[in-house]
Scaffold this motif. Structure first.
Motif, PDB file in Angstrom:
ATOM      1  N   THR A   2       1.598   1.958  -6.639  1.00  0.00           N
ATOM      2  CA  THR A   2       2.838   2.278  -6.411  1.00  0.00           C
ATOM      3  C   THR A   2       3.128   2.715  -5.027  1.00  0.00           C
ATOM      4  OG1 THR A   2       3.293   4.562  -7.262  1.00  0.00           O
ATOM      5  CG2 THR A   2       3.297   2.701  -8.797  1.00  0.00           C
ATOM      6  N   LYS A   3       4.538   2.792  -4.626  1.00  0.00           N
ATOM      7  CA  LYS A   3       4.688   3.254  -3.130  1.00  0.00           C
ATOM      8  C   LYS A   3       4.430   4.460  -2.980  1.00  0.00           C
ATOM      9  CE  LYS A   3       9.649   2.723  -4.057  1.00  0.00           C
ATOM     10  NZ  LYS A   3      10.687   2.224  -3.611  1.00  0.00           N
ATOM     11  N   TRP A  20       2.031  -2.648  -3.825  1.00  0.00           N
ATOM     12  CA  TRP A  20       1.679  -1.986  -2.621  1.00  0.00           C
ATOM     13  C   TRP A  20       0.140  -1.621  -2.209  1.00  0.00           C
ATOM     14  CZ3 TRP A  20       5.920   0.235  -0.060  1.00  0.00           C
ATOM     15  CH2 TRP A  20       7.148  -0.072  -0.825  1.00  0.00           C
ATOM     16  N   SER A  22      -2.629   0.561  -0.133  1.00  0.00           N
ATOM     17  CA  SER A  22      -2.957   1.872   0.492  1.00  0.00           C
ATOM     18  C   SER A  22      -4.251   2.066   0.780  1.00  0.00           C
ATOM     19  CB  SER A  22      -2.300   3.076  -0.143  1.00  0.00           C
ATOM     20  OG  SER A  22      -2.731   4.148   0.736  1.00  0.00           O
ATOM     21  N   CYS A  44       4.627  -0.757   6.049  1.00  0.00           N
ATOM     22  CA  CYS A  44       5.605   0.290   6.261  1.00  0.00           C
ATOM     23  C   CYS A  44       4.841   1.674   6.772  1.00  0.00           C
ATOM     24  CB  CYS A  44       5.820   0.953   4.666  1.00  0.00           C
ATOM     25  SG  CYS A  44       6.804   2.495   4.454  1.00  0.00           S
ATOM     26  N   ALA A  53       9.431  -3.656   3.290  1.00  0.00           N
ATOM     27  CA  ALA A  53       9.208  -4.104   2.110  1.00  0.00           C
ATOM     28  C   ALA A  53      10.362  -5.274   1.600  1.00  0.00           C
ATOM     29  CB  ALA A  53       9.281  -3.099   1.003  1.00  0.00           C
ATOM     30  N   TRP A  58       3.685  -8.350  -0.442  1.00  0.00           N
ATOM     31  CA  TRP A  58       2.903  -7.064  -0.476  1.00  0.00           C
ATOM     32  C   TRP A  58       3.289  -6.460   0.675  1.00  0.00           C
ATOM     33  CZ3 TRP A  58      -0.521  -5.705  -4.235  1.00  0.00           C
ATOM     34  CH2 TRP A  58      -0.824  -6.533  -5.124  1.00  0.00           C
ATOM     35  N   THR A  59       3.563  -5.078   0.384  1.00  0.00           N
ATOM     36  CA  THR A  59       3.323  -4.230   1.393  1.00  0.00           C
ATOM     37  C   THR A  59       2.309  -2.976   1.697  1.00  0.00           C
ATOM     38  OG1 THR A  59       6.101  -3.928   1.392  1.00  0.00           O
ATOM     39  CG2 THR A  59       5.011  -1.784   1.910  1.00  0.00           C
ATOM     40  N   ASP A  61       1.367   0.285   2.836  1.00  0.00           N
ATOM     41  CA  ASP A  61       2.190   1.667   2.963  1.00  0.00           C
ATOM     42  C   ASP A  61       0.992   2.582   3.682  1.00  0.00           C
ATOM     43  OD1 ASP A  61       3.382   3.740   2.905  1.00  0.00           O
ATOM     44  OD2 ASP A  61       4.245   3.622   0.787  1.00  0.00           O
TER      45      ASP A  61
END
Length: 422
Positions: A2-3, A20, A22, A44, A53, A58-59, A61
């Motif tokens: 999750t973000k 998300w 990372s 981000c 976003a 997809w982001t 982070d």
């Protein structure tokens, strides 16, 4: 995953991404080589842009894994992870009596620096981008890189130029090394002004040759916001002279702060009440020369547009450049508009979920932007808009005859279009 945390931008925060990511640079490189679909990949760093976003995409982070801050022994350089906000960077530096020039808000992340970094201190210290001496990250093709500022023309000079101002289209930057400046107290004057007082302030400010810079925002009311160094006697005298010439200005205050980490919030005087509910926004920024005698005509048309704004969050703002920001050769970075004196930006706002309200706000934005473009033909891509009809025109206005060179870099470093299109 999750973000890492809620996003500052409500439009991005309310989106429904595919997921998300990372990861460190090596893992990210491997993920890119395996393929990330659908594309483009959103990135981000600070969470303030409308495209950090987006639905179905997809982001990446950066805020969880890229938070290092290493200050050199002498304090003259700092390496920052791309997941830090400008507030966090300033907080770390001020303990060593150092700083970097940041914007009117300290909330943004490193995207602020990489897309130019226009600051109230740009006239005296240059753009934040101009202080970059090293970059690390991953190209859109998955290759990792570590670059230092080129000292002579060679292949890396083109890569360097592309990353300074156009990084979002080419690569994911995970760390930035910058020169720092001595932390110096600032004097800030804020007030409410009339349209006539704004006209006078702009006419006077265009003649300044010291550290003072004028910022303004026009919402329910017009807020004037002037910043200069506390040790610049000529600038303080000029500000006092302007105050006298303007006459009575409601809510006028002149304060000294230890640095930008303590600057008051820009724009808070322009509204008498806070906006209610969840508000979505899009922001378009321009760049252009001194307005001089053309300002009265523009003012008259802006007054008409402000009367017709479809939502209380719609507004027009501007900040002053020039001075040291104009002294860097155009060929060194992708920020081409080194002759710019003003950066105006237009904000469209609407209530979340109000489709018709969004359409009305964007129509107002295009009308306002078209008007301002006649006076400020350049674009500043502080936020990018591949999802809006203005994207291609913005790219042309931002990069002009350097755009083919950027496309060559993209063909080589992001051949599959993982990142937003040029």
């Amino acid at each position: 995953m999750t973000k890492h945390a809620a996003l500052w931008n409500p439009l991005a925060n309310d989106s429904h991404p595919a997921g998300w990511i990372s990861s460190d640079a090596i893992t990210l490189s491997n993920l890119i080589r395996q393929g990330i679909q659908p594309s483009p990949l959103m990135v981000c760093s600070g969470g303030t842009s409308s495209r950090c976003a987006a639905d179905g995409l997809w982001t990446l982070d950066l805020r969880a894994r890229h938070r290092q801050m290493v200050i050199s022994e002498a304090g003259d350089e700092v390496e920052i992870g791309a997941g830090l906000s400008m507030a966090e960077v300033l907080e770390g530096l001020q303990t060593r009596g150092r700083s970097i020039p940041v914007g009117l808000s300290t909330v943004p992340g490193c995207g602020f620096v990489l897309t130019g970094g226009i600051s109230p201190l740009s006239r005296s210290q240059g753009l934040a981008m101009d202080h970059i001496v090293g970059l690390r990250g991953v190209w859109g093709n998955g290759d990792c890189f570590e670059l230092s500022a080129p000292v002579s023309p060679h292949e890396e000079q083109q890569q360097w130029r592309g990353l300074l101002g156009a990084a979002p289209f080419l690569a994911i930057v995970t760390a930035i090394r910058l020169r720092t400046q001595e932390l110096t107290p600032l004097v800030i004057w804020r007030s409410i002004g009339s349209a006539q007082q704004l006209s006078i302030a702009m006419e006077v400010a265009e003649q300044w040759n010291h550290s003072a810079s004028l910022q303004w925002t026009w919402n329910e009311r017009i807020e004037l916001f002037i910043v200069c160094f506390a040790n610049d006697a000529a600038a303080i005298k000029a500000v006092e002279s302007l105050k006298t010439r303007l006459g009575h200005c409601p809510e006028s205050s002149m304060t000294m702060v230890p640095g930008q980490h303590a600057q008051p919030p820009f724009g808070s005087l322009a509204r008498s009440t806070d906006l209610q509910g969840r508000i979505h926004t899009e922001i378009v920024s321009k760049l252009g020369p001194a307005w001089g005698q053309r300002w009265p005509a523009l003012m008259a048309e802006l007054e008409q547009l402000m009367r017709r704004r479809p939502h209380p969050g719609c507004q027009i703002s501007a900040q002053q450049l020039g001075g040291k920001s104009s002294q860097v050769p155009v060929s060194r970075t992708s920020f081409l508009h080194r002759d710019a004196i003003w950066k105006p930006w237009c904000t469209a706002a609407w209530s979340a979920g109000d489709t018709k309200g969004r359409d009305r706000a964007l129509e107002w934005l295009w009308q306002t932007n078209n008007l301002v473009s006649d006076y400020c033909p350049g674009a500043h891509l502080a936020q990018i808009h591949p999802h809006l009809s203005c994207h291609k025109a913005e790219l042309h206005d931002a990069f002009q005859d350097w755009l083919p060179g950027l496309n060559q870099l993209k063909t080589h470093h992001d051949p599959h279009g993982l990142l937003p299109p040029l």
